[in-house]
Write an enzyme that holds these catalytic residues in place. Structure first.
Site, PDB file in Angstrom:
ATOM      1  N   GLN A  84      -4.281  -5.491   6.830  1.00  0.00           N
ATOM      2  CA  GLN A  84      -5.230  -6.439   6.240  1.00  0.00           C
ATOM      3  C   GLN A  84      -5.098  -7.834   6.842  1.00  0.00           C
ATOM      4  OE1 GLN A  84      -7.653  -5.614   4.288  1.00  0.00           O
ATOM      5  NE2 GLN A  84      -7.001  -3.550   3.768  1.00  0.00           N
TER       6      GLN A  84
ATOM      7  N   ASP B  31       3.234  -4.433   7.982  1.00  0.00           N
ATOM      8  CA  ASP B  31       1.952  -3.764   7.801  1.00  0.00           C
ATOM      9  C   ASP B  31       0.875  -4.837   7.945  1.00  0.00           C
ATOM     10  OD1 ASP B  31      -0.397  -2.735   6.845  1.00  0.00           O
ATOM     11  OD2 ASP B  31       0.478  -1.763   5.101  1.00  0.00           O
TER      12      ASP B  31
ATOM     13  N   HIS C 117       0.870  -1.176   0.000  1.00  0.00           N
ATOM     14  CA  HIS C 117       0.000   0.000   0.000  1.00  0.00           C
ATOM     15  C   HIS C 117       0.913   1.234   0.000  1.00  0.00           C
ATOM     16  CE1 HIS C 117      -2.858   2.913   1.776  1.00  0.00           C
ATOM     17  NE2 HIS C 117      -3.820   2.068   1.478  1.00  0.00           N
TER      18      HIS C 117
ATOM     19  N   CYS D 201      -4.612   2.102  -3.791  1.00  0.00           N
ATOM     20  CA  CYS D 201      -3.413   2.701  -3.198  1.00  0.00           C
ATOM     21  C   CYS D 201      -2.217   1.768  -3.359  1.00  0.00           C
ATOM     22  CB  CYS D 201      -3.602   3.047  -1.712  1.00  0.00           C
ATOM     23  SG  CYS D 201      -4.898   4.232  -1.428  1.00  0.00           S
TER      24      CYS D 201
ATOM     25  N   LYS E 202     -10.418  -1.272  10.370  1.00  0.00           N
ATOM     26  CA  LYS E 202     -10.479  -2.477   9.533  1.00  0.00           C
ATOM     27  C   LYS E 202     -10.743  -3.721  10.377  1.00  0.00           C
ATOM     28  CE  LYS E 202      -7.306  -0.487   6.175  1.00  0.00           C
ATOM     29  NZ  LYS E 202      -8.042  -0.268   4.931  1.00  0.00           N
TER      30      LYS E 202
HETATM   31  N1  PLP Z   1      -1.804  -0.799   4.564  1.00  0.00           N
HETATM   32  C1  PLP Z   1      -2.729  -1.562   3.996  1.00  0.00           C
HETATM   33  C2  PLP Z   1      -2.352  -2.943   3.547  1.00  0.00           C
HETATM   34  C3  PLP Z   1      -4.026  -1.082   3.847  1.00  0.00           C
HETATM   35  O1  PLP Z   1      -4.962  -1.854   3.284  1.00  0.00           O
HETATM   36  C4  PLP Z   1      -4.331   0.227   4.297  1.00  0.00           C
HETATM   37  C5  PLP Z   1      -5.676   0.795   4.081  1.00  0.00           C
HETATM   38  O2  PLP Z   1      -6.378   0.448   3.150  1.00  0.00           O
HETATM   39  C6  PLP Z   1      -3.337   0.976   4.888  1.00  0.00           C
HETATM   40  C7  PLP Z   1      -2.077   0.434   5.012  1.00  0.00           C
HETATM   41  C8  PLP Z   1      -3.593   2.340   5.402  1.00  0.00           C
HETATM   42  O3  PLP Z   1      -4.478   2.303   6.467  1.00  0.00           O
HETATM   43  P1  PLP Z   1      -5.052   3.653   7.103  1.00  0.00           P
HETATM   44  O4  PLP Z   1      -5.589   4.455   5.952  1.00  0.00           O
HETATM   45  O5  PLP Z   1      -6.110   3.181   8.041  1.00  0.00           O
HETATM   46  O6  PLP Z   1      -3.933   4.335   7.784  1.00  0.00           O
END
Ligand code: PLP
Length: 406
Positions: A204, A201, A124, A365, A227
């Site tokens: 997910q 990270d 992401h 993203c 999430k």
């Molecule tokens: N990393 C992953 C794999 C994500 O799916 C997301 C959000 O879709 C993020 C990071 C960013 O999360 P946040 O926007 O809640 O900070």
């Protein structure tokens, strides 16, 4: 999917009782945000009705109650992710802020010219851009770990990239765009063998997989409350205590200090050192309730239920003429990304929306990943505890209809 009754679980989620475009809502955008169960909403309301106050400051009863609830939420998070102590749990605004915190503190203090940060191609943007920013500042270099055609982080290529120049490795446990689940432990072990630190990270993964940061042996792990059935505006950074202790603070202000003087200011112990200013108190408490909710369902049951949905959705979508699933790793969370011959993903999103079905369309993203896979965007259906085979069938039939429309 035996033993798990999505119809009963649906009742806990008020949003699912509303009609969308005069139809039953089929919510398949769970990778963007899950819906919120009643106990989480009620707990946050109770905080605002009965306990509202700032934390760690007031001498009065309400402040004490608020602080107890806030710290209890931290303890719940620590137990949920297997941290050695609640002090290793820093509340942030979300995954993005957690990763930026590591980049701006650990990164700034430890990266030097010539050092390398390995970041996979399926990340992401929030696990790419913060590293580019700090690398640019420190003269370090971000190198991309390639992704295979099936959408997995290429371990062999990763092993070749690792060297004594590698200071940090930043990888997703589970890809938001494809659902690929990475064997994080193998990546961690290989990184540690060359003396690199690993940031996971888990945005997910946290809602699908049992998390044990000590078993994973990762150095940092980030996720977002929204999430995992929790509220917006709250996230977590787990960090190994000795690393957090050695890191400089992120932001300066109230609550993060031990003593302030113009000659010299000293900082509070972890995790307060990283929580400057008034935190998102109600959201942290709500996240604690979300964790109670997940624990009551049982992550093992959730995994089994979602695996059933993934298999059913994969079969159903494969049967739709002209549809191609992107990403076919044998290890996936309940996320199915797909494209259609001759229909733009955003048109697919709009067409199924007419049937009351919420999916996501776009680059998720993850532009480098889209480029690597040769697609500008995908449509993505992502499943959760309250989804059922009926939802899978609703999606399949809406997609067949969409295909006929074009
Ligand atoms: N990393 C992953 C794999 C994500 O799916 C997301 C959000 O879709 C993020 C990071 C960013 O999360 P946040 O926007 O809640 O900070």
């Amino acid at each position: 999917m035996s033993g798990f009754q999505p119809e009963k679980i649906r009742v806990d989620f008020p949003t699912l009782s509303r009609r969308v475009r005069d139809r039953r809502l089929v919510y398949l955008d769970n990778a963007a945000s899950t819906l919120k169960p009643r106990p989480v909403i009620d707990r946050m309301t109770r905080y605002y009705e009965d306990e509202v106050s700032n934390v760690h400051r007031g001498a009065h009863y309400l402040a004490e109650q608020g602080t107890i609830a806030y710290e209890a939420a931290r303890a719940k998070v620590a137990a949920f992710i297997g941290a050695a102590s609640p002090a290793e749990v820093v509340f942030t605004r979300g995954t993005t802020e957690s990763i930026n915190l590591v980049a701006q503190t650990y990164g700034r203090a430890n990266l030097n010219a010539g050092d390398e940060i390995l970041v996979s191609e399926l990340e992401h943007h929030s696990n790419i851009v913060p590293w580019q920013m700090i690398a640019g500042e420190r003269g370090a270099r971000v190198r991309a770990i390639p992704v295979t055609d099936s959408g997995e982080i290429d371990f062999a290529a990763y092993s070749r990239l690792l060297s004594t120049r590698t200071r940090l490795v930043a990888i997703s446990w589970c890809s938001n765009a494809l659902g690929t689940v990475t064997d994080v432990k193998a990546f961690v072990d290989a990184a540690h063998a060359v003396g690199a630190r690993v940031v996971v990270d888990a945005a997910q993964a946290i809602q699908h997989l049992e998390t044990d940061v000590q078993a994973l042996d990762c150095d940092f792990l980030a996720f977002s409350g929204h999430k995992v059935y929790g509220p917006y505006g709250i996230g977590v950074l787990y960090g190994r205590a000795e690393l957090l202790e050695a890191m400089p603070p992120y932001q300066g202000g109230g609550s993060m200090i031990s003593e302030v003087a113009f000659e010299k200011t000293t900082y509070a112990p972890i995790p307060q050192k990283f929580e400057a200013g008034t935190p998102s108190i109600s959201a942290a408490i709500g996240l604690g309730s979300a964790i109670d909710y997940v624990n009551a369902l049982g992550l093992g049951n959730i995994e089994a239920h979602e695996r059933g949905l993934l298999e059913a959705a994969t079969r159903a979508l494969r049967s739709v003429p002209g549809l191609r699933i992107i990403g076919d790793s044998p290890r996936k969370a309940a996320i199915v990304s797909f494209v259609f011959d001759g229909i733009h993903p955003s048109d697919i999103g709009s067409l199924v929306d007419q049937e009351g079905i919420a999916i996501r369309a776009g680059h998720h993203c993850a532009q480098p990943l889209m480029r690597r896979l040769g697609v500008p965007a995908t449509a993505r259906a992502s499943f959760s505890v309250y989804n059922s085979l009926e939802d899978v069938e609703a999606l399949r039939s809406a997609l067949v209809k969409a295909k006929e429309f074009f």
